[in-house]
Scaffold this motif. Sequence first.
Motif, PDB file in Angstrom:
ATOM      1  N   GLY A  30       0.813  -1.218   0.000  1.00 16.37           N
ATOM      2  CA  GLY A  30       0.000   0.000   0.000  1.00 16.37           C
ATOM      3  C   GLY A  30       0.841   1.259   0.000  1.00 16.37           C
ATOM      4  O   GLY A  30       0.548   2.222  -0.722  1.00 16.37           O
ATOM      5  N   TYR A  31       1.911   1.263   0.820  1.00 22.54           N
ATOM      6  CA  TYR A  31       2.789   2.437   0.862  1.00 22.54           C
ATOM      7  C   TYR A  31       3.514   2.605  -0.467  1.00 22.54           C
ATOM      8  O   TYR A  31       3.628   3.723  -0.990  1.00 22.54           O
ATOM      9  CB  TYR A  31       3.783   2.342   2.022  1.00 22.54           C
ATOM     10  N   ARG A  32       3.986   1.506  -1.026  1.00 26.29           N
ATOM     11  CA  ARG A  32       4.688   1.571  -2.314  1.00 26.29           C
ATOM     12  C   ARG A  32       3.795   2.228  -3.366  1.00 26.29           C
ATOM     13  O   ARG A  32       4.223   3.121  -4.096  1.00 26.29           O
ATOM     14  CB  ARG A  32       5.092   0.169  -2.779  1.00 26.29           C
ATOM     15  N   ASN A  33       2.541   1.799  -3.448  1.00 32.09           N
ATOM     16  CA  ASN A  33       1.652   2.374  -4.457  1.00 32.09           C
ATOM     17  C   ASN A  33       1.332   3.836  -4.166  1.00 32.09           C
ATOM     18  O   ASN A  33       1.204   4.644  -5.092  1.00 32.09           O
ATOM     19  CB  ASN A  33       0.388   1.533  -4.605  1.00 32.09           C
ATOM     20  N   HIS A  34       1.216   4.189  -2.889  1.00 29.64           N
ATOM     21  CA  HIS A  34       1.035   5.599  -2.518  1.00 29.64           C
ATOM     22  C   HIS A  34       2.224   6.416  -3.030  1.00 29.64           C
ATOM     23  O   HIS A  34       2.047   7.493  -3.616  1.00 29.64           O
ATOM     24  CB  HIS A  34       0.897   5.715  -0.997  1.00 29.64           C
ATOM     25  N   VAL A  35       3.425   5.910  -2.832  1.00 28.24           N
ATOM     26  CA  VAL A  35       4.631   6.597  -3.286  1.00 28.24           C
ATOM     27  C   VAL A  35       4.625   6.746  -4.806  1.00 28.24           C
ATOM     28  O   VAL A  35       4.903   7.830  -5.339  1.00 28.24           O
ATOM     29  CB  VAL A  35       5.893   5.864  -2.776  1.00 28.24           C
ATOM     30  N   GLU A 147      -6.779   7.217 -13.778  1.00 25.68           N
ATOM     31  CA  GLU A 147      -5.776   6.453 -14.514  1.00 25.68           C
ATOM     32  C   GLU A 147      -4.598   6.064 -13.599  1.00 25.68           C
ATOM     33  O   GLU A 147      -4.122   4.933 -13.616  1.00 25.68           O
ATOM     34  CB  GLU A 147      -5.281   7.301 -15.698  1.00 25.68           C
ATOM     35  N   VAL A 148      -4.150   7.012 -12.786  1.00 22.19           N
ATOM     36  CA  VAL A 148      -3.053   6.752 -11.852  1.00 22.19           C
ATOM     37  C   VAL A 148      -3.497   5.747 -10.783  1.00 22.19           C
ATOM     38  O   VAL A 148      -2.759   4.811 -10.441  1.00 22.19           O
ATOM     39  CB  VAL A 148      -2.545   8.063 -11.215  1.00 22.19           C
ATOM     40  N   GLU A 149      -4.696   5.917 -10.263  1.00 21.76           N
ATOM     41  CA  GLU A 149      -5.211   5.001  -9.235  1.00 21.76           C
ATOM     42  C   GLU A 149      -5.395   3.584  -9.776  1.00 21.76           C
ATOM     43  O   GLU A 149      -5.215   2.616  -9.048  1.00 21.76           O
ATOM     44  CB  GLU A 149      -6.514   5.539  -8.653  1.00 21.76           C
ATOM     45  N   LEU A 150      -5.754   3.463 -11.040  1.00 20.43           N
ATOM     46  CA  LEU A 150      -5.871   2.132 -11.644  1.00 20.43           C
ATOM     47  C   LEU A 150      -4.498   1.477 -11.815  1.00 20.43           C
ATOM     48  O   LEU A 150      -4.350   0.269 -11.644  1.00 20.43           O
ATOM     49  CB  LEU A 150      -6.589   2.217 -12.990  1.00 20.43           C
ATOM     50  N   ALA A 151      -3.510   2.286 -12.154  1.00 24.17           N
ATOM     51  CA  ALA A 151      -2.150   1.755 -12.325  1.00 24.17           C
ATOM     52  C   ALA A 151      -1.544   1.333 -10.987  1.00 24.17           C
ATOM     53  O   ALA A 151      -0.803   0.352 -10.911  1.00 24.17           O
ATOM     54  CB  ALA A 151      -1.260   2.797 -13.002  1.00 24.17           C
ATOM     55  N   PHE A 152      -1.878   2.091  -9.931  1.00 22.21           N
ATOM     56  CA  PHE A 152      -1.327   1.838  -8.599  1.00 22.21           C
ATOM     57  C   PHE A 152      -2.470   1.821  -7.582  1.00 22.21           C
ATOM     58  O   PHE A 152      -2.731   2.819  -6.916  1.00 22.21           O
ATOM     59  CB  PHE A 152      -0.309   2.924  -8.221  1.00 22.21           C
ATOM     60  N   ASN A 154      -4.930   1.366  -4.377  1.00 21.89           N
ATOM     61  CA  ASN A 154      -4.734   1.798  -2.992  1.00 21.89           C
ATOM     62  C   ASN A 154      -4.198   0.691  -2.083  1.00 21.89           C
ATOM     63  O   ASN A 154      -3.379   0.952  -1.212  1.00 21.89           O
ATOM     64  CB  ASN A 154      -6.057   2.356  -2.437  1.00 21.89           C
ATOM     65  N   LEU A 155      -4.664  -0.516  -2.256  1.00 15.34           N
ATOM     66  CA  LEU A 155      -4.218  -1.675  -1.466  1.00 15.34           C
ATOM     67  C   LEU A 155      -4.276  -1.435   0.041  1.00 15.34           C
ATOM     68  O   LEU A 155      -3.416  -1.882   0.792  1.00 15.34           O
ATOM     69  CB  LEU A 155      -2.800  -2.103  -1.883  1.00 15.34           C
ATOM     70  N   GLY A 156      -5.287  -0.687   0.461  1.00 12.28           N
ATOM     71  CA  GLY A 156      -5.507  -0.476   1.888  1.00 12.28           C
ATOM     72  C   GLY A 156      -4.625   0.574   2.539  1.00 12.28           C
ATOM     73  O   GLY A 156      -4.566   0.656   3.766  1.00 12.28           O
ATOM     74  N   PHE A 157      -3.955   1.408   1.748  1.00 13.61           N
ATOM     75  CA  PHE A 157      -3.038   2.391   2.325  1.00 13.61           C
ATOM     76  C   PHE A 157      -3.732   3.317   3.323  1.00 13.61           C
ATOM     77  O   PHE A 157      -3.216   3.548   4.419  1.00 13.61           O
ATOM     78  CB  PHE A 157      -2.342   3.218   1.241  1.00 13.61           C
ATOM     79  N   HIS A 158      -4.883   3.855   2.974  1.00 14.98           N
ATOM     80  CA  HIS A 158      -5.567   4.777   3.872  1.00 14.98           C
ATOM     81  C   HIS A 158      -6.047   4.059   5.143  1.00 14.98           C
ATOM     82  O   HIS A 158      -6.025   4.634   6.221  1.00 14.98           O
ATOM     83  CB  HIS A 158      -6.707   5.491   3.134  1.00 14.98           C
TER      84      HIS A 158
END
Length: 186
Positions: A30-35, A147-152, A154-158
């Motif tokens: 989740g953090y990786r995708n946030h980054v 588009e960015v959210e689909l590529a990465f 959230n995976l539970g980051f929030h």
Amino acid sequence: MAEIEIKLERANVEELFSRYKDIIGKDFPGYRNHVYRTITYAMHFLGNDPKLERLVETIFVYHDIGLWTDHELAYLEPSETVALEDNQKYEWGLDPEVLRGGIHWHHKIFSYKGQHQNIVEACRKADWIDASKGLIRKGLNKSAIKEVELAFPNLGFHDTLLRLAKDYGGSALIGGIKVTRGIVKW
């Protein structure tokens, strides 16, 4: 504004993360995708200038790292310290003031005015877009954010942020107050 450029892999980011992946543990995906999302937004605001890419990537790998390295809800200063120490230890040669500023001011509510304004402001806007899950858009259109959210994803980051606020603060309410007091800048 130009179309958003999405890079699915960033070698520098992966190398920087390699030192902290185990510390971040189950929260890593989740953090990786946030980054990756925040880097994408910030680089867009900076016109995808390749001269700034390594710096922006480093700012975002480290911007919240104090949550895991120091178990702190007031994590800006611990995150800055880890970034600055690694910059010196590994001799990256990144400007320490820009590195510190990008981390320190990324939760500032109002526009940042000061040294290195273009980079710090791009990072601030990028994090607000992602922290708000696109409700705050800072000039980006909804389709670019989607588009960015689909590529990465959230995976539970929030949810991770809420859990850490509760774990480190003793309760969601107290943790939320500590986080707000510790990281939000006017």
